[in-house]
Motif scaffolding. Structure first.
Motif: not given
Ligand SMILES: Nc1ncnc2c1ncn2[C@@H]1O[C@H](COP(=O)(O)OP(=O)(O)OP(=O)(O)O)[C@@H](O)[C@H]1O
Length: 543
Positions: A247, A252, A255, A270, A507
């Motif tokens: 991602n 992080a 994610a 991440a 997200t």
């Protein structure tokens, strides 16, 4: 929609290195907004002007690249020049047909017919629906008798033509060496069938498919789309599946935490450190939450965060408007994204052109705009291009939006069949809208304002937030029964889609997500109904 950086780079590289002219490529997206963004940014990477380059929506592809060019060849001349009904016109025709047939009008019936048509339901499935078959048959007959198409019949006819005519398949494969499809998880079966016919059949020289999708982001099943088509596509022997595990957007923490919504535990690496998700319990239901968001946004802006790096993702359009108002009350500029019925690639282009020519938006200049128009209107001749440049140069503040649209329409109609078709299918709806609503979009300035996002907080729905990204995201109404919506709670697939929509919302954020709830909801009479925090927040282990 996906921020098209990666897609456009891939497309531009393939066109320059891998696809020999005159063959081209079709890049198909779900929404006009996604296609328009791809189209405007594509011009920064490639000056490719071949006429076999299609950047647009599923319906645009079916209509402009299958029905219009090939319907007559396929023995359906009445389809070739059929008029496309707008949604409201189609609904009026539907209601009129039901009256004539003596079938009681019921919104449920319309939704059932829409969904089954989109699903390409079998005769057996139709037979279980009682009067839906009679209503459908009568309505389709009226469409045929009057040389009309509605949105579903564009796809139905395109599928029929492609599936029954080998020569059309051959021509399409020759025209489109590569086909790129974004958001495959939200595709209805129609385009899936066309894509498989062109790319996965045993016939000679199939087109190469590049499909992107994420079943965890499937949110349109209620309209007849099916994310299993993506899973099935990936399992075909001739398809190479590449699972993306990184991602690149979310910090992080975002994610990692957002993946807790899914039982599979699929890890996500991440690329960006940090990130946070905050849950705020706020008095006052959605009004109180909107005021709190406005306070938080004001603080961010004071600390030098650009307003356009902030996204407010709401459950409904109504809520989005109310939230934007609360931000407006604090003196914050917002950009509320709402779909317009008349929106198309060319209207989106015209809005951006007005912004650039009025000096309100950073644009790429007239040359890039005209090149982009040439991708929307295939085979646009040089003389008409020159006249369009003249028209763009005449744009000045206060000019009538209706006059400008009408002048562009007339130029395109005079420019030959392809341009006239685009004008009639894609620009005429805006012209009609301007004629029948003289109070809205009066000047080119108002037309331009529809695309002016810079310096404004972006306010939209969770669904329309797809593909967008922000540094900071706010999601109000996170009370159970609202998110997920209470009506979906006892239906497994609907509940999954509510979860996916929430995941899409989480997200979108690079740095921070703020989730707001009140512990109760209020009804129309302002009565309070206590409720727990969204079950999704509980699943995230944040409450
Ligand atoms: N290889 C990469 N290196 C650096 N940044 C990347 C890379 N791939 C993508 N990005 C960036 O990550 C962000 C997300 O990329 P992209 O939109 O392509 O992902 P996506 O999977 O389609 O997202 P979504 O479906 O959630 O909208 C974008 O800002 C993009 O520029």
């Amino acid at each position: 929609m996906t921020p098209p950086d990666v897609r456009r780079a891939r497309l531009a590289r393939d066109l320059s290195d891998r696809i020999a002219p005159p063959s081209g490529a079709a890049c198909i997206t779900l929404t006009t907004a996604a296609a328009a963004e791809l189209s405007s940014r594509f011009g920064q990477l490639s000056g490719d002007q071949r006429s076999n380059l299609f950047l647009g929506t599923v319906h645009g592809f079916a209509l402009n690249r299958i029905l219009r060019p090939y319907a007559a060849l396929a023995g359906l001349p009445e389809v070739q020049d059929a008029r496309v009904l707008r949604r409201r016109e189609a609904e009026a025709l539907w209601a009129q047909t039901l009256r004539q047939e003596g079938i009681p009008d019921d919104p449920l019936l319309l939704n059932t017919v829409r969904k089954l048509r989109s699903e390409f339901a079998s005769d057996e499935q139709w037979s279980l629906t009682g009067s839906a078959v009679q209503a459908r048959d009568a309505y389709l007959q009226v469409l045929r008798d009057n040389r009309l198409l509605d949105f579903a019949s564009i796809i139905e006819q395109a599928v029929t033509i492609v599936e029954t005519h080998a020569d059309v398949r051959l021509a399409l494969r020759a025209a489109f060496d590569r086909i790129y499809v974004d958001e495959y998880q939200d595709l209805a079966p129609g385009l899936d069938r066309i894509v498989r016919d062109l790319c996965l059949s045993a016939e000679a020289d199939p087109s190469t498919l590049f499909a992107v999708g994420d079943t965890d982001q499937a949110i349109y099943g209620w309209t007849g789309t099916d994310s299993r088509l993506l899973t099935d596509l990936a399992s075909q022997p001739e398809v190479t599946e590449i699972t993306l595990q990184t991602n690149y957007r979310c910090g992080a923490v975002i994610a990692e935490i957002s993946r807790r919504l899914f039982p599979d535990g699929r890890p996500m690496i991440a690329a960006r450190a940090g990130g946070s998700i905050e849950v705020l319990k706020v008095e006052g239901s959605v009004d109180g939450q909107a005021r709190r968001i406005a306070e938080e946004v004001a603080l961010l802006v004071e600390s030098n965060v650009s307003p356009d790096a902030i996204g407010l993702l709401c459950r409904t359009n109504e809520l989005a408007r109310a939230a934007a108002e609360a931000l407006g009350d604090r003196g914050l500029d917002t950009w509320v994204r709402e779909d317009a019925e008349w929106e198309s690639m060319i209207t989106n282009w015209l809005e951006r052109a007005c912004g650039t020519l009025l000096g309100l938006a950073r644009g790429d200049g007239i040359g890039a705009l005209v090149d982009e128009l040439a991708r929307i209107v295939p085979n646009l001749d040089v003389e008409i291009r020159g006249q369009i440049v003249g028209l763009l140069l005449s744009i000045e503040s206060g000019m009538s939006a209706r006059q400008l649209t009408s002048d562009l329409f007339n130029l395109l109609v005079s420019a030959g069949t392809d341009a006239a078709t685009v004008a009639t299918d894609e620009l005429a709806p805006l012209l009609d809208h301007l004629a029948s609503n003289p109070q809205v979009l009066r000047s080119v300035d108002e037309l331009a304002a529809r695309q002016l996002r810079d310096g404004r907080v972006y306010v939209t729905t969770l669904s329309a937030g797809k593909g967008l990204e922000f540094d900071y995201v706010f999601i109000p109404d996170c009370d159970d029964g609202r998110i997920p919506f209470y009506r979906s709670i006892n239906n497994r697939r609907e509940l999954e889609e509510e979860r996916n929509k929430f995941y899409v919302g989480l997200t979108r954020a690079r740095f921070k997500v703020t989730l707001l709830w009140s512990g109760y909801t209020t009804d129309r009479r302002d009565r309070r109904h206590p409720c727990p925090v969204s079950r999704f927040i509980t699943q995230l282990r944040l409450a």
